[in-house]
Design a protein around this motif. Structure first.
Motif, PDB file in Angstrom:
ATOM      1  N   ALA A   1       8.918  13.765   7.387  1.00  0.00           N
ATOM      2  CA  ALA A   1       7.919  13.310   6.406  1.00  0.00           C
ATOM      3  C   ALA A   1       6.758  14.287   6.345  1.00  0.00           C
ATOM      4  CB  ALA A   1       7.430  11.904   6.768  1.00  0.00           C
ATOM      5  N   PRO A   2       7.030  15.548   6.013  1.00  0.00           N
ATOM      6  CA  PRO A   2       5.953  16.547   6.008  1.00  0.00           C
ATOM      7  C   PRO A   2       4.888  16.226   4.964  1.00  0.00           C
ATOM      8  CG  PRO A   2       7.925  17.417   4.955  1.00  0.00           C
ATOM      9  CD  PRO A   2       8.319  16.112   5.570  1.00  0.00           C
ATOM     10  N   PRO A   3       3.630  16.186   5.363  1.00  0.00           N
ATOM     11  CA  PRO A   3       2.569  15.893   4.391  1.00  0.00           C
ATOM     12  C   PRO A   3       2.288  17.101   3.510  1.00  0.00           C
ATOM     13  CG  PRO A   3       1.617  16.319   6.554  1.00  0.00           C
ATOM     14  CD  PRO A   3       3.112  16.371   6.729  1.00  0.00           C
ATOM     15  N   LYS A   4       2.300  16.880   2.218  1.00  0.00           N
ATOM     16  CA  LYS A   4       2.067  17.966   1.256  1.00  0.00           C
ATOM     17  C   LYS A   4       0.906  17.657   0.311  1.00  0.00           C
ATOM     18  CE  LYS A   4       5.674  20.397   2.626  1.00  0.00           C
ATOM     19  NZ  LYS A   4       5.509  21.710   3.318  1.00  0.00           N
ATOM     20  N   ARG A   5       0.792  16.414  -0.100  1.00  0.00           N
ATOM     21  CA  ARG A   5      -0.187  16.037  -1.107  1.00  0.00           C
ATOM     22  C   ARG A   5      -1.376  15.321  -0.463  1.00  0.00           C
ATOM     23  NH1 ARG A   5       3.959  13.572  -5.687  1.00  0.00           N
ATOM     24  NH2 ARG A   5       5.219  15.470  -5.938  1.00  0.00           N
ATOM     25  N   ALA A   6      -2.440  15.215  -1.245  1.00  0.00           N
ATOM     26  CA  ALA A   6      -3.642  14.531  -0.764  1.00  0.00           C
ATOM     27  C   ALA A   6      -3.326  13.088  -0.389  1.00  0.00           C
ATOM     28  CB  ALA A   6      -4.728  14.577  -1.833  1.00  0.00           C
ATOM     29  N   PHE A   7      -2.400  12.471  -1.143  1.00  0.00           N
ATOM     30  CA  PHE A   7      -2.013  11.086  -0.864  1.00  0.00           C
ATOM     31  C   PHE A   7      -1.429  10.957   0.541  1.00  0.00           C
ATOM     32  CE2 PHE A   7       1.499   7.941  -0.933  1.00  0.00           C
ATOM     33  CZ  PHE A   7       0.723   6.783  -1.051  1.00  0.00           C
ATOM     34  N   HIS A   8      -0.624  11.938   0.942  1.00  0.00           N
ATOM     35  CA  HIS A   8      -0.023  11.902   2.275  1.00  0.00           C
ATOM     36  C   HIS A   8      -1.098  11.939   3.360  1.00  0.00           C
ATOM     37  CE1 HIS A   8       3.637  13.945   0.220  1.00  0.00           C
ATOM     38  NE2 HIS A   8       3.633  12.654   0.015  1.00  0.00           N
ATOM     39  N   PHE A   9      -2.087  12.797   3.182  1.00  0.00           N
ATOM     40  CA  PHE A   9      -3.143  12.896   4.178  1.00  0.00           C
ATOM     41  C   PHE A   9      -4.050  11.670   4.134  1.00  0.00           C
ATOM     42  CE2 PHE A   9      -1.675  17.209   3.724  1.00  0.00           C
ATOM     43  CZ  PHE A   9      -1.694  17.686   5.024  1.00  0.00           C
ATOM     44  N   GLY A  10      -4.123  11.041   2.970  1.00  0.00           N
ATOM     45  CA  GLY A  10      -4.848   9.772   2.896  1.00  0.00           C
ATOM     46  C   GLY A  10      -4.176   8.707   3.742  1.00  0.00           C
ATOM     47  N   LEU A  11      -2.833   8.687   3.715  1.00  0.00           N
ATOM     48  CA  LEU A  11      -2.101   7.745   4.566  1.00  0.00           C
ATOM     49  C   LEU A  11      -2.319   8.046   6.043  1.00  0.00           C
ATOM     50  CD1 LEU A  11       1.340   7.411   2.703  1.00  0.00           C
ATOM     51  CD2 LEU A  11      -0.537   5.755   2.798  1.00  0.00           C
ATOM     52  N   ILE A  12      -2.327   9.341   6.383  1.00  0.00           N
ATOM     53  CA  ILE A  12      -2.608   9.709   7.775  1.00  0.00           C
ATOM     54  C   ILE A  12      -3.999   9.240   8.167  1.00  0.00           C
ATOM     55  CG2 ILE A  12      -2.956  11.645   9.359  1.00  0.00           C
ATOM     56  CD1 ILE A  12      -0.821  13.176   7.796  1.00  0.00           C
ATOM     57  N   GLY A  13      -4.969   9.436   7.270  1.00  0.00           N
ATOM     58  CA  GLY A  13      -6.328   8.989   7.546  1.00  0.00           C
ATOM     59  C   GLY A  13      -6.411   7.483   7.743  1.00  0.00           C
ATOM     60  N   ALA A  14      -5.666   6.740   6.919  1.00  0.00           N
ATOM     61  CA  ALA A  14      -5.643   5.285   7.082  1.00  0.00           C
ATOM     62  C   ALA A  14      -5.043   4.900   8.431  1.00  0.00           C
ATOM     63  CB  ALA A  14      -4.848   4.650   5.940  1.00  0.00           C
TER      64      ALA A  14
END
Length: 403
Positions: A188-201
């Motif tokens: 599940a490599p993070p690529k988009r801002a949405f992915h990093f938003g999920l990591i932040g959550a």
């Protein structure tokens, strides 16, 4: 040795000593300073410096190490780990980096435990009230905790306290955090801002969970893995933000030296005030504070960054891991010497005036630095070569057979 240089949009950054494309000199320098602060934090004798608000709340110094690690791992390996083979190669490098000094220090603490048992048996020392001898019933230092230390599982909730070399709990949980990191990059490599938003959550959720379980961030042997994950992936988010900052020309255009210096001073001041004056539940806000610190100083632009990139701090960075891993046993020796020899020379209250305890810290740190220097030369580097040889030898042998 050929060294690579990374471009950040503002010219070249310093050559990397790690043979990667990027080197973050200021963060490296701060890592060396933090290791010394942790060494002072663990001194058991009375001193003025160790009773300041900054050191009283110093447990959150460790979280900055986790954030540093997540930031560096994602910047250096975030686009290199795509399959299990690459993940395995990454773990071999991390084991080669972490395990040699950990193994040696575990053996040293085992020897220290056995020496305490022997001293008790021959009457050299007596068991004080509430003290449990190693390997006795109910003692935290037993055969099972020894095995857990050797397998780097000692801080994964298996014990009710720290065992053997106390600082090694961070190595234990970070080792297992790497598996989560690898799994993310492969599946599940993070690529988009949405992915990093999920990591932040997820990071926010971890800090909320820890705050519901503990009064502060002094979390070591039980829920330490979740503490490490929260810090590590805070660093991953920081790496993403840093990537945006250095690529965005509009952000890079605001590069006046006065602006940069103000930003660095603000980031450092906020961090120092947070560590010194935000205790209790407030410590669970360490994530955004550490995030700001890392993103600002990763750019290596201001006068504080240039100071931290001086050779003396670069040297401290090179020996920082050994400083962190060996300092407790040296602190114990210094405390024993102070309690026995110095008490006889200057009287039992020789350290009642905290200034003497501060002066005592100076030779202690010199010994720690000297031993760490030797550790890098005779333990870390040879141990890393040995582990790399062990894990790569079957591949080489197979290549010869097929050739």
């Amino acid at each position: 040795m050929t060294q690579t240089v990374a471009q950040n949009g503002q010219g070249s950054k310093p050559a990397s000593p790690y043979n990667h494309g990027e080197y973050f000199g200021a963060l490296d320098g701060f890592r060396g300073v933090l290791a010394l602060l942790v060494a002072v934090y663990h001194t058991p004798w009375e001193s003025w410096f160790n009773n300041t608000p900054f050191m009283d709340q110093g447990t959150v110094l460790i979280d900055l190490f986790f954030v540093f690690s997540g930031f560096l791992m994602f910047r250096l390996y975030g686009d290199k780990i795509h399959d299990v083979g690459a993940g395995r190669a990454f773990m071999v490098k991390r084991i080669a980096r972490l395990y040699p000094i950990h193994f040696v220090m575990t053996m040293m603490f085992l020897a220290f435990a056995l020496a305490r048992i022997l001293a008790h048996k021959i009457g050299l020392s007596t068991q004080e009230a509430g003290e449990v001898l190693p390997f006795a019933a109910g003692a935290p230092e037993n055969i099972w905790s020894l095995l857990s230390n050797l397998t780097l599982t000692q801080a994964m909730g298996l014990h009710d306290s720290l065992t053997f070399n106390p600082p090694s709990w961070t190595i234990s949980v970070e080792f297992f955090a790497y598996f989560v990191f690898i799994a993310m990059l492969i599946w599940a490599p993070p690529k988009r801002a949405f992915h990093f938003g999920l990591i932040g959550a997820g990071v926010a959720g971890l800090y909320v969970f820890l705050a519901s379980q503990k009064p502060n961030m002094d979390i070591t042997h039980d829920l330490a893995f979740w503490r490490c994950l929260a810090g590590f992936f805070t660093g991953v988010i920081g790496a993403r933000i840093y990537g945006i900052v250095i690529k965005d020309k509009s952000l890079n255009s605001v590069n006046s030296m006065s602006y940069t210096n103000i930003l660095e001073c603000a980031a450092l001041l906020i961090y120092l005030l947070f560590v010194g004056y935000c205790g209790g539940k407030m410590q669970f806000l360490v994530g955004p504070v550490a995030l700001l610190f890392v993103v600002v100083f990763a750019q290596d632009k201001g006068f504080i960054s240039r100071l931290m990139m001086r050779p003396v701090f670069g040297y401290l960075a090179k020996i920082s891991y050994s400083v962190y891993m060996i300092h407790v046993i040296i602190a114990i020796v210094f405390d024993m010497f102070g309690g026995r020899a110095l008490s006889r020379i200057f009287g039992a209250g020789w350290h009642d005036t905290a200034v003497w305890g501060d002066l005592y810290i100076l030779p202690y740190l010199l010994v720690v630095i000297g031993c760490a220097h030797l550790s890098v030369i005779y333990i870390e580097r040879p141990g890393a070569r040995l582990i790399n040889h062990i894990f790569t030898r079957p591949k080489l042998a197979s290549a010869r057979q097929t050739g």
